[in-house]
Design an enzyme around this catalytic site. Structure first.
Site, PDB file in Angstrom:
ATOM      1  N   ASN A 166       0.857  -1.199   0.000  1.00 15.56           N
ATOM      2  CA  ASN A 166       0.000   0.000   0.000  1.00 15.56           C
ATOM      3  C   ASN A 166       0.887   1.240   0.000  1.00 15.56           C
ATOM      4  O   ASN A 166       2.118   1.132   0.001  1.00 15.56           O
ATOM      5  CB  ASN A 166      -0.951  -0.030   1.215  1.00 15.56           C
ATOM      6  CG  ASN A 166      -0.186  -0.091   2.524  1.00 15.56           C
ATOM      7  OD1 ASN A 166       0.588   0.806   2.846  1.00 15.56           O
ATOM      8  ND2 ASN A 166      -0.377  -1.168   3.276  1.00 15.56           N
ATOM      9  N   ARG A 167       0.274   2.404   0.007  1.00 15.34           N
ATOM     10  CA  ARG A 167       1.045   3.632  -0.220  1.00 15.34           C
ATOM     11  C   ARG A 167       1.641   4.230   1.053  1.00 15.34           C
ATOM     12  O   ARG A 167       2.207   5.320   1.023  1.00 15.34           O
ATOM     13  CB  ARG A 167       0.155   4.663  -0.919  1.00 15.34           C
ATOM     14  CG  ARG A 167      -0.156   4.259  -2.363  1.00 15.34           C
ATOM     15  CD  ARG A 167      -1.092   5.272  -3.005  1.00 15.34           C
ATOM     16  NE  ARG A 167      -0.584   6.624  -2.879  1.00 15.34           N
ATOM     17  CZ  ARG A 167      -1.337   7.712  -2.787  1.00 15.34           C
ATOM     18  NH1 ARG A 167      -2.644   7.586  -2.790  1.00 15.34           N
ATOM     19  NH2 ARG A 167      -0.785   8.902  -2.692  1.00 15.34           N
TER      20      ARG A 167
END
Ligand code: CTP
Length: 403
Positions: free
Chosen positions: A207-208
């Site tokens: 994920n970011r």
């Protein structure tokens, strides 16, 4: 809070009497130290009466100890010298310790505030300027003199800073120091970064999350005195004081966290842990020619729920919630469901807050039902807000530092 009030020999020494009185009134324990020259302007008896203990004037006249300078220096939370004469600045800058005050200044690691006062010609003399610069470079704090009427009727720069300003500055410095040490000896576990779940041996689902917020919390906690363990997926450099455990996947993070959770005073789960991972990733690279049209996923274990269930007595548990809609309602559900003390919510649909950026805009929800909506601020400032909550909760619960 203990303050050594040093008084050196200038006409402004009479104002030190008021500094002493106001600091004692503010609840500070004041130990007055007067130089021989100061005694030409003010009396020891005055400071004996107004200070928290009798004034000291010599390295050698204390019947209780042969080393008054080291005791004063080591026990002080702060040393303020008002007025600081040109001679005092020169001796301190050169490391000369030929009386109790200069010896105490050299024998301390506490912050030092100097309030110079002298005639304009002396204040502007290159030797004094150089001494002031040397002291500033060494981290000594200076409250510069003001312009006004000087001894003998001259007007110019060199008048001791106003008593109220000196007292306010001393109290502010004591306040900063006490915040700086409020987590001394507490054990704090922080998680940071997004986990990486393997698809095969070269590809991952992630994920970011950049780990910036979690690292900021770990750094701030360490600088406030906590013994910090950081379980992180990132390779960001950290302060040498922080014990770092590097992990990749949700299950590695779970093992690392559950392994040390029981004896932590507080746990802050800032990591963005994958909710799903690929089922049975092969121990090799999947070849392009094999084709890959879908990746079957299985849920990971939400171990924050487990941390809530196993919470040790007094332990403070803080979760994070990254939301894009129904932000507060979703966070409240997580706060209760995971038995957290606090949840830090951010709306990750905003571009200046959340993933990858250095700023964050969060709301802190507490188990007692209160909400603190914070404006946009640096991730370091957010870290301090979260740690303020932790420090207060530990103190209210009477938890003693365990590290
Ligand atoms: N968390 C955890 N283990 C997981 C997933 C999340 O310990 N497998 C922790 C996170 O570190 C965070 C908190 O749970 O402190 C909330 O994570 P979040 O992803 O916002 O919430 P979820 O419970 O996963 O709910 P949803 O995905 O529905 O938003």
């Amino acid at each position: 809070m203990r303050v050594v009030l040093g008084v050196s020999g200038g006409i402004a020494a009479y104002k030190a009497i008021e500094v002493c009185r106001q600091l004692v009134d503010a609840g500070v324990f004041v130990s007055p130290v007067l130089t021989d020259d100061a005694l030409r302007f003010v009396g020891k008896t005055t400071f004996d009466a107004l200070g928290s203990e009798p004034a000291r004037c010599s390295l050698f006249d204390d019947p209780t100890t042969p080393i008054p300078h080291t005791l004063l220096g080591q026990n002080a939370d702060l040393i303020v010298v008002a007025p600081a004469t040109a001679k005092l600045l020169g001796k301190y800058a050169s490391g000369i310790s030929d009386d109790l005050l200069t010896a105490t200044l050299l024998a301390t690691r506490a912050p030092v505030l100097l309030c110079p006062a002298m005639h304009t010609e002396m204040w502007e003399h290159p030797a004094v300027r150089q001494n002031v610069e040397t002291l500033r470079e060494r981290g000594v704090h200076l409250l510069d003199p003001e312009s006004g009427r000087l001894a003998g009727g001259d007007i110019g720069a060199g008048r001791l800073a106003d008593v109220d300003r000196i007292v306010a500055r001393v109290l502010a410095m004591l306040d900063e120091n006490s915040i700086a040490r409020d987590l001394n000896g507490f054990k704090i576990l922080v998680t940071a970064g997004g986990t990486r779940e393997p698809i095969d041996t070269v590809r991952v689902v992630t994920n970011r999350s950049s780990g910036k917020q979690g690292h900021a919390i770990a750094e701030a906690a360490a600088s406030r005195g906590a013994a910090v363990t950081l379980v992180t997926t990132t390779t960001r450099p950290t302060d040498a004081k922080i014990q770092v455990i590097r992990v990749d996947t949700a299950s590695q993070m779970q093992e690392a966290v559950l392994g040390v959770a029981a004896n932590q005073d507080a746990i802050v789960m800032a990591a963005a842990i994958a909710d799903f991972r690929p089922v049975a990733p092969p121990e090799r690279k999947i070849k392009k020619s094999e084709g890959l049209t879908s990746i079957p996923l299985e849920p990971t274990h939400d171990f924050l729920v487990e941390l809530g269930e196993r919470k040790a007595a007094g332990q403070v548990l803080v979760g994070f919630a990254a939301e894009t809609n129904d932000v507060i309602a979703n966070a409240e559900r997580k706060l209760k469901g995971k038995r957290l003390d606090f949840i830090v919510v951010n709306d990750v649909s905003e571009s200046d807050a959340g993933f990858e950026v250095d700023t964050n805009r969060v709301t802190i929800l507490s188990a007692d039902g209160t909400q603190e909506i914070l404006p946009l601020m640096s991730k370091t400032a957010v870290a301090d807000k979260i740690l303020d909550r932790i420090a207060t909760t530990l103190s209210v619960r009477g938890v003693q530092p365990s590290a």
